[in-house]
Design an enzyme around this catalytic site. Structure first.
Site, PDB file in Angstrom:
ATOM      1  N   ASP A  77      41.984  40.707  18.982  1.00 28.40           N
ATOM      2  CA  ASP A  77      40.591  40.253  19.240  1.00 28.40           C
ATOM      3  C   ASP A  77      39.849  40.168  18.041  1.00 28.40           C
ATOM      4  O   ASP A  77      40.304  39.589  16.577  1.00 28.40           O
ATOM      5  CB  ASP A  77      40.152  41.485  20.544  1.00 28.40           C
ATOM      6  CG  ASP A  77      38.890  40.887  20.562  1.00 28.40           C
ATOM      7  OD1 ASP A  77      38.187  41.095  20.460  1.00 28.40           O
ATOM      8  OD2 ASP A  77      39.280  40.264  22.028  1.00 28.40           O
ATOM      9  N   ASP A  78      38.738  40.891  17.220  1.00 28.08           N
ATOM     10  CA  ASP A  78      37.980  40.988  16.705  1.00 28.08           C
ATOM     11  C   ASP A  78      38.799  41.324  15.285  1.00 28.08           C
ATOM     12  O   ASP A  78      39.718  42.172  15.572  1.00 28.08           O
ATOM     13  CB  ASP A  78      36.501  41.206  17.197  1.00 28.08           C
ATOM     14  CG  ASP A  78      35.402  40.534  16.192  1.00 28.08           C
ATOM     15  OD1 ASP A  78      36.169  40.170  15.216  1.00 28.08           O
ATOM     16  OD2 ASP A  78      34.196  40.485  16.661  1.00 28.08           O
ATOM     17  N   LYS A 154      40.398  32.665  21.962  1.00 32.37           N
ATOM     18  CA  LYS A 154      39.373  33.375  22.726  1.00 32.37           C
ATOM     19  C   LYS A 154      38.500  33.316  22.002  1.00 32.37           C
ATOM     20  O   LYS A 154      38.312  33.647  20.519  1.00 32.37           O
ATOM     21  CB  LYS A 154      39.878  35.666  23.350  1.00 32.37           C
ATOM     22  CG  LYS A 154      38.556  35.965  23.404  1.00 32.37           C
ATOM     23  CD  LYS A 154      38.595  37.202  23.719  1.00 32.37           C
ATOM     24  CE  LYS A 154      37.008  37.932  24.107  1.00 32.37           C
ATOM     25  NZ  LYS A 154      37.529  39.502  23.890  1.00 32.37           N
ATOM     26  N   ASP A 156      34.708  33.119  21.270  1.00 34.33           N
ATOM     27  CA  ASP A 156      33.489  33.987  21.332  1.00 34.33           C
ATOM     28  C   ASP A 156      32.056  33.770  20.881  1.00 34.33           C
ATOM     29  O   ASP A 156      32.203  32.201  20.209  1.00 34.33           O
ATOM     30  CB  ASP A 156      33.820  35.280  20.668  1.00 34.33           C
ATOM     31  CG  ASP A 156      32.866  36.478  22.132  1.00 34.33           C
ATOM     32  OD1 ASP A 156      32.261  36.364  22.811  1.00 34.33           O
ATOM     33  OD2 ASP A 156      33.464  37.631  21.364  1.00 34.33           O
ATOM     34  N   SER A 188      34.063  31.813  26.151  1.00 35.50           N
ATOM     35  CA  SER A 188      33.168  32.905  26.334  1.00 35.50           C
ATOM     36  C   SER A 188      31.226  32.555  26.900  1.00 35.50           C
ATOM     37  O   SER A 188      30.536  33.677  27.303  1.00 35.50           O
ATOM     38  CB  SER A 188      33.009  34.323  25.007  1.00 35.50           C
ATOM     39  OG  SER A 188      33.988  34.950  24.563  1.00 35.50           O
ATOM     40  N   ARG A 213      34.998  33.782  29.906  1.00 35.89           N
ATOM     41  CA  ARG A 213      34.447  35.443  30.696  1.00 35.89           C
ATOM     42  C   ARG A 213      32.638  34.809  30.966  1.00 35.89           C
ATOM     43  O   ARG A 213      32.099  34.982  30.671  1.00 35.89           O
ATOM     44  CB  ARG A 213      34.253  36.526  29.134  1.00 35.89           C
ATOM     45  CG  ARG A 213      35.510  37.453  28.723  1.00 35.89           C
ATOM     46  CD  ARG A 213      35.392  38.306  29.663  1.00 35.89           C
ATOM     47  NE  ARG A 213      34.575  39.063  28.978  1.00 35.89           N
ATOM     48  CZ  ARG A 213      33.934  39.591  28.621  1.00 35.89           C
ATOM     49  NH1 ARG A 213      35.083  39.502  27.168  1.00 35.89           N
ATOM     50  NH2 ARG A 213      32.738  40.074  28.114  1.00 35.89           N
ATOM     51  N   ASP A 217      30.714  42.735  28.699  1.00 38.30           N
ATOM     52  CA  ASP A 217      31.577  43.682  28.283  1.00 38.30           C
ATOM     53  C   ASP A 217      32.206  44.698  29.290  1.00 38.30           C
ATOM     54  O   ASP A 217      31.117  44.987  29.505  1.00 38.30           O
ATOM     55  CB  ASP A 217      31.846  43.738  26.497  1.00 38.30           C
ATOM     56  CG  ASP A 217      31.539  43.595  25.830  1.00 38.30           C
ATOM     57  OD1 ASP A 217      31.687  42.127  25.716  1.00 38.30           O
ATOM     58  OD2 ASP A 217      31.631  43.451  24.964  1.00 38.30           O
TER      59      ASP A 217
HETATM   60  C1  GLA Z   1      32.104  40.526  22.433  1.00 41.31           C
HETATM   61  C2  GLA Z   1      33.390  40.033  23.732  1.00 41.31           C
HETATM   62  C3  GLA Z   1      34.403  40.912  23.721  1.00 41.31           C
HETATM   63  C4  GLA Z   1      35.208  41.288  22.247  1.00 41.31           C
HETATM   64  C5  GLA Z   1      33.794  41.504  21.004  1.00 41.31           C
HETATM   65  C6  GLA Z   1      35.015  41.386  19.584  1.00 41.31           C
HETATM   66  O1  GLA Z   1      31.321  41.418  22.971  1.00 41.31           O
HETATM   67  O2  GLA Z   1      32.509  39.663  25.077  1.00 41.31           O
HETATM   68  O3  GLA Z   1      35.751  40.810  24.758  1.00 41.31           O
HETATM   69  O4  GLA Z   1      35.365  39.881  22.255  1.00 41.31           O
HETATM   70  O5  GLA Z   1      32.375  40.633  21.488  1.00 41.31           O
HETATM   71  O6  GLA Z   1      33.669  41.584  18.738  1.00 41.31           O
END
Ligand code: GLA
Length: 432
Positions: A77-78, A154, A156, A188, A213, A217
């Site tokens: 992820d991030d 993913k 975002d 997202s 999404r 979250d």
């Molecule tokens: C957003 C996404 C999360 C995650 C964070 C990472 O909030 O919805 O799922 O990926 O960013 O910073």
């Protein structure tokens, strides 16, 4: 004319995300909910976002029976990247935390029959403040991900506005297609637009993304899980038609195995994510997961319900005043899944109903209780009682109704009488 039809068919297919991926909801592991943006490898080497974490999870997935059940994606992820792009303008992983580069990780996954997912963001920065992939970087970043042999992205939406998203999400879809590498695409976008029409166009999303999404979250608490369930149930009439093979609503990660859910709540999350045909991305530490949480996540029948090839998302069919809610999902081979969910906080509740009250047609059904492994036959008209724990579920796999067999009685070669039997076991003619 034939040429024209062919040409227009081709132009339609090139608009759609024709990567052939995710005909059933994707399954795997995703770093975010459990490991967040922990980059402090000096003090927290086991949990920081680094190649070691993804290698550890890959080892667990391939050695502890997860992979065989379908959990194959290992998703970054991030907070994976360096703060600067390289001299050629490409994203690069943080060199201290990912010394082998992303390619080392994709090779590691592919050698074990796993897949690697990565994270990007449509704005100038990611949500965690790392370099984003705004419009002008889409092509180069899609190309870089394909070059690294990444299997999923993913994408975002922090730091981008509605107009940019409207252009950027379809553009990334095209750019991924153009690489020639099948890369699963998680958008997202709808979550940043409130998740509902008219702002969100689910027809278009189904054409350009494999999953998306819809909502905020998930956090490590029962409140958060309930909040997600409620939003998805409330808006199910909009969401259900959007889902199908290759295109899924994503209520976010499974938090089973962490700190916020009891065993009953964990079963509830698993059961309802299966009803919703949700992607199953675990976000938990697979090195230390309890055997209770593991057996919920590894329940073969719940997984097979989630992975049903027909790919129809299920729905809440009843919301009772007493705090009981019933969910139902149609499955292939005329089977179905039922979840009886209790929102109560007092004690196990004895809920009385019958299959015909739950809209089942006349017949005798074989019931398999997913979490107790018990089987029974049940006529649609028979009242039954299930005991549902507070914040827990009872989940059933309901087979197609048994055929009604027409039985005839003979005596001395003469027909004496006949009747209908409700299940297959009695399918032989009876001679007295
Ligand atoms: C957003 C996404 C999360 C995650 C964070 C990472 O909030 O919805 O799922 O990926 O960013 O910073």
């Amino acid at each position: 004319m034939a040429v024209l039809v062919l040409a227009s068919a081709l132009s339609v297919t090139t608009l759609a995300l024709d990567n052939g991926l995710m005909r059933t909801p994707p399954m795997g592991w995703l770093a975010w909910e459990r490991f967040r943006c922990d980059t402090d490898c000096e003090h927290d080497p086991k949990n920081c976002i680094s190649e070691n974490l993804f290698i550890d999870m890959a080892d667990r997935l391939s050695e502890d029976g997860w992979k065989e059940l379908g959990y194959v994606y290992v998703n970054i992820d991030d907070c994976w990247s360096s703060m600067e792009r390289d001299e050629q303008g490409r994203l690069q992983p943080d060199p201290k935390r990912f010394p082998g580069g992303i390619h080392k990780l994709t090779r590691y996954m592919h050698d074990r029959g796993l897949k690697l997912g990565i994270y990007g963001d449509m704005g100038k920065h990611t949500c965690g403040g790392y370099p984003g992939t705004p419009m002008e970087k889409i092509e180069i970043d899609a190309f870089t991900f394909a070059d690294w042999e990444v299997d999923m992205l993913k994408y975002d939406g922090c730091w981008s506005n509605a107009t940019e998203q409207e252009q950027g999400y379809p553009l990334m879809s095209k750019a991924l297609n153009a690489t020639g590498r099948p890369i699963g695409y998680s958008c997202s976008w709808p979550a940043y637009q409130g998740g509902l029409p008219p702002k969100v166009n689910y027809t278009q999303l189904g054409e350009i993304c494999n999953l998306w999404r819809n909502y905020g979250d998930i956090q490590d608490s029962w409140d958060s899980v309930l909040n997600v369930i409620d939003w998805f149930s409330k808006n199910q009439d909009v969401l259900i038609p959007a889902a199908g093979p290759g295109q899924w609503n994503d209520p976010d990660m499974l938090i089973i195995g962490n700190f916020g859910l009891s065993m009953d709540q964990s079963r509830a999350q698993m059961a309802l994510w299966a009803i919703m045909a949700a992607p199953l991305f675990m976000s938990t530490d697979l090195r230390t997961i309890s055997s209770g949480a593991r057996s919920i996540l590894q329940n073969k029948i719940v997984i097979s319900i989630n992975q049903d090839p027909m790919g129809v998302q299920g729905r809440r069919i009843l919301k009772e005043k007493n705090g009981i809610e019933v969910f139902w999902r149609p499955l292939s081979s005329n089977a179905s899944a039922l979840v009886i969910f209790s929102r109560r906080n007092d004690m196990p509740y004895r809920y009385q109903t019958s299959l015909s009250k739950l809209n089942y047609t006349t017949g005798s059904y074989k019931i398999y209780d997913v979490f107790t492994d018990k089987t029974m036959m049940l006529k649609d008209s028979t009242d039954f009682v299930v005991s549902v724990n507070p914040t827990g579920v009872v989940m059933w796999y309901v087979s197609a109704p048994a055929k009604r067999n027409f039985l005839q009685f003979y005596k001395g070669g003469k027909l004496q009488g006949s009747f209908y039997a409700d299940d297959d076991e009695n399918a032989i003619p009876i001679f007295l």
